[in-house]
Enzyme design. Structure first.
Site, PDB file in Angstrom:
ATOM      1  N   GLU A  83      10.145  37.332  76.847  1.00 26.67           N
ATOM      2  CA  GLU A  83      10.438  36.599  78.324  1.00 26.67           C
ATOM      3  C   GLU A  83       9.260  36.725  79.273  1.00 26.67           C
ATOM      4  OE1 GLU A  83      14.113  37.150  81.002  1.00 26.67           O
ATOM      5  OE2 GLU A  83      12.835  38.698  80.982  1.00 26.67           O
ATOM      6  N   ASP A 119      12.529  41.386  76.127  1.00 30.29           N
ATOM      7  CA  ASP A 119      12.625  41.146  77.916  1.00 30.29           C
ATOM      8  C   ASP A 119      11.617  42.089  78.762  1.00 30.29           C
ATOM      9  OD1 ASP A 119      15.194  41.535  79.419  1.00 30.29           O
ATOM     10  OD2 ASP A 119      14.696  43.594  80.379  1.00 30.29           O
TER      11      ASP A 119
END
Ligand code: NAG
Ligand code: NAG
Ligand code: CA
Ligand code: CA
Length: 577
Positions: free
Chosen positions: A297, A223
């Protein structure tokens, strides 16, 4: 045998058959993203959970996907719905227990579905033991976070250390009296950034990775990786420098886009850490020969994105997410713009790496809403049939649309922090997180609760898995057929070329060992007659292999390559016969 004799022979063989390298599991599979809170509620509290996933893994099998990545399931006070983790080694109560997770893994193993977890390395939670210990002055944990002295302004009032802004608006600094300093939070106040310049943090987070790998997960989606490191303040006299203004005229001074994040994103050390994590994954591969994957990401330029793959010497992520279908194009885009966007990753990626295609996720409006409900099949054709790895956000296979979530029902901090009951929805990510639509029952079959954590989207009575299973022509059936096609060597190994036949029609060819496919997508509600013999080796007759649900054509129908009638919003997969 002499070399001058072998070489022409190899050349001849090469002409007949392209070499087919054996591919690893992650190179051919489809990764299906589950947002656990919204997938399936097994116990009627209105919140999706692990048992709900376990009970429905067969659905993934039916889709033909081989792996799923789960948005965070770890202990969390839920200020950012699980992206604020208070215990990286445990499961959030409302999602289940470690035992539930082990059962999920066992079932997935039985079905040969790989489980990939969300790894949220940038920050912890302000309600974690680590942070609480830090507030108590425990040296070890104090240094787990990023602390900085405030600045006293001309009125004698204490102000944040500098102008850094949180992704969710306003200052990225929060004062804590217990410490007498501000801590950095690039995201919500409840998400204190971890201090990666502390080797103990680096070790701790590697142990988090090892902990879940030992349990049997196949890898991680990482993330918000761009935010990992901040600039080394020792290079700036021991104080973090202000970031320059972006000059973005649409950005108000409290919004993230107001600044250019040269000191808080894409720092060189961040890439190094990704390579270090890959070494941890490879420790496990060395044990059993099975590759663990990492997807990162980052909404960055292609040049920066490619650095996550590795630096030529060290390996990094196998899949730095390719977000062009999210950030570069939408329903207004022309075929030329679609081509331009798709070419980007393919152009910049290292020749020995695979592309990946992501059209939706839990942070962005749904494909049907960003493009058009009519383009759901066309976008799925792009995601599933371009060269590389395909990623599907749950619900995109049935063409779910954004749900309406009122200001009162809005829970996403990105929406709530706007303090704007009128325009909150432009920032809120709740619309793409509404419950999965299984059937026409109460709450779309997601939950038996009277109130679900987010309302179910309107229209679920007709837009759901059960309805689409029951009819011949549906997004779901198109999706399944496309997934099956991916197993053909043309889509695994074949070359790719694309063209905008005009501003409304995007087409591409995949070919391998004499097999030629042409995929054609009409982006507008307008009919055309197109000549597909533009493509080399596309002549004579074409057989319809897949047609979008609004197409009047059916599989098996034969068309003439030189003059294909295409109706409004029609998408087709054709094979030269
Ligand atoms: C943690 O941060 C959130 C805001 O994200 C705040 O509402 C909450 O009160 C904080 N908790 C503590 C214990 O400080
Ligand atoms: C496409 O055009 C036809 C004919 O003009 C119209 O009936 C139909 O509603 C249009 N479809 C969409 C999705 O706009
Ligand atoms: Ca539940
Ligand atoms: Ca950080």
């Amino acid at each position: 045998m002499k070399l001058y004799f072998i070489l022409p022979l190899l050349f001849l063989l090469g002409q007949v058959q392209c070499q087919e390298r054996e591919l690893e599991w992650w190179e051919t599979t489809v990764f299906y993203q589950i947002y656990p809170r919204s997938f399936k509620d097994s116990d009627g509290d209105g919140i999706g959970d692990l048992n709900g996933i376990t009970e429905n893994l067969e659905y993934l099998k039916e889709l033909g996907v081989g792996a799923t990545w789960l948005s965070p399931i770890f202990k969390s006070p839920m200020y950012d719905f699980g992206y604020d983790i208070s215990d990286f080694y445990d499961i959030q109560d409302e999602y289940g227990t470690i035992e539930d997770f082990e059962r999920l893994l066992a079932k997935a193993n039985e079905l040969d579905i790989k489980i990939v977890l969300d790894f949220v390395p940038n920050h912890g939670s302000n309600e974690s033991v680590w942070f609480e210990e830090a507030l108590r002055g425990h040296e070890k944990y104090l240094d787990y976070f990023v602390w900085e002295d405030g600045v006293v302004d001309e009125n004698g009032v204490l102000q944040p250390p500098n102008n850094w802004i949180s992704v969710f608006r306003k200052s990225a600094w929060e004062y804590r009296e217990e410490v007498g300093k501000y801590y950095l939070h690039q995201f919500v106040i409840g998400q204190p950034d971890l201090n990666y310049r502390n080797p103990e943090v680096v070790n701790e987070m590697k142990n988090v990775i090892r902990f879940w790998l030992e349990k049997g997960v196949a890898g991680f989606r990482v993330d918000a990786i761009t935010h990992l490191f901040e600039v080394d303040k020792e290079l700036y006299g021991g104080k973090y420098p202000d970031e320059p203004l972006s000059g973005d005229l649409n950005a108000d001074p409290l919004s993230y886009n107001y600044l250019r994040h040269i000191y808080t994103s894409d720092q060189d050390e961040t890439f190094d850490m990704v390579y270090q994590w890959r070494e941890v994954l490879d420790e496990f591969k060395e044990r059993d020969g099975f590759s663990r994957v990492m997807m990162t990401e980052a909404y960055s330029s292609p040049q920066v994105t490619m650095r996550y793959f590795g630096d030529g010497e060290r390996e990094g992520a196998q899949m730095p997410f390719n977000f062009v279908l999210i950030s570069d194009v939408n329903g207004d885009s022309t075929a030329e713009e679609i081509k331009y966007a798709l070419d980007k990753f393919l152009t910049f990626k290292p020749i020995n790496k695979l592309a990946n295609w992501v059209a939706g996720n839990h942070d962005n409006n749904r494909v049907a809403s960003r493009f058009s409900p009519e383009l759901v099949d066309g976008i799925n054709m792009i995601v599933l049939l371009l060269p590389g790895i395909a990623v599907t956000y749950m619900g995109e296979e049935i063409g779910m649309v954004d749900g309406f979530v009122s200001w009162e029902d809005t829970v996403d901090p990105s929406g709530c922090n706007t303090d704007d009951p009128i325009n909150y929805w432009t920032a809120s990510r709740d619309p793409e997180r509404t419950p999965f639509q299984w059937n026409s029952d109460k709450n779309a079959g997601f939950s038996t609760a009277d109130k679900t954590w987010l309302p179910v989207a309107d229209g679920y009575e007709t837009l759901n898995v059960e309805v689409q299973k029951g009819v011949e022509r549906s997004h779901l059936n198109v999706y399944k057929t496309l997934v099956l096609l991916r197993a053909e060597s043309t889509f695994r190994y074949g070359r790719y070329e694309s063209v905008a036949l005009n501003s409304d029609i995007f087409a591409f060819r995949r070919w391998h060992n004499g097999v030629n496919y042409v995929i054609i997508i009409n982006l507008r509600n307008k009919s055309y007659n197109v000549d597909l013999t533009y493509f080399e080796n596309v002549v004579g007759n074409l057989e319809v292999v897949v047609s979008s649900i609004q197409s009047p054509k059916t599989a098996g129908q034969v068309l003439e390559a030189g003059a294909v009638d295409i109706t409004g919003y029609e998408s087709l997969v054709l094979r030269v016969v």
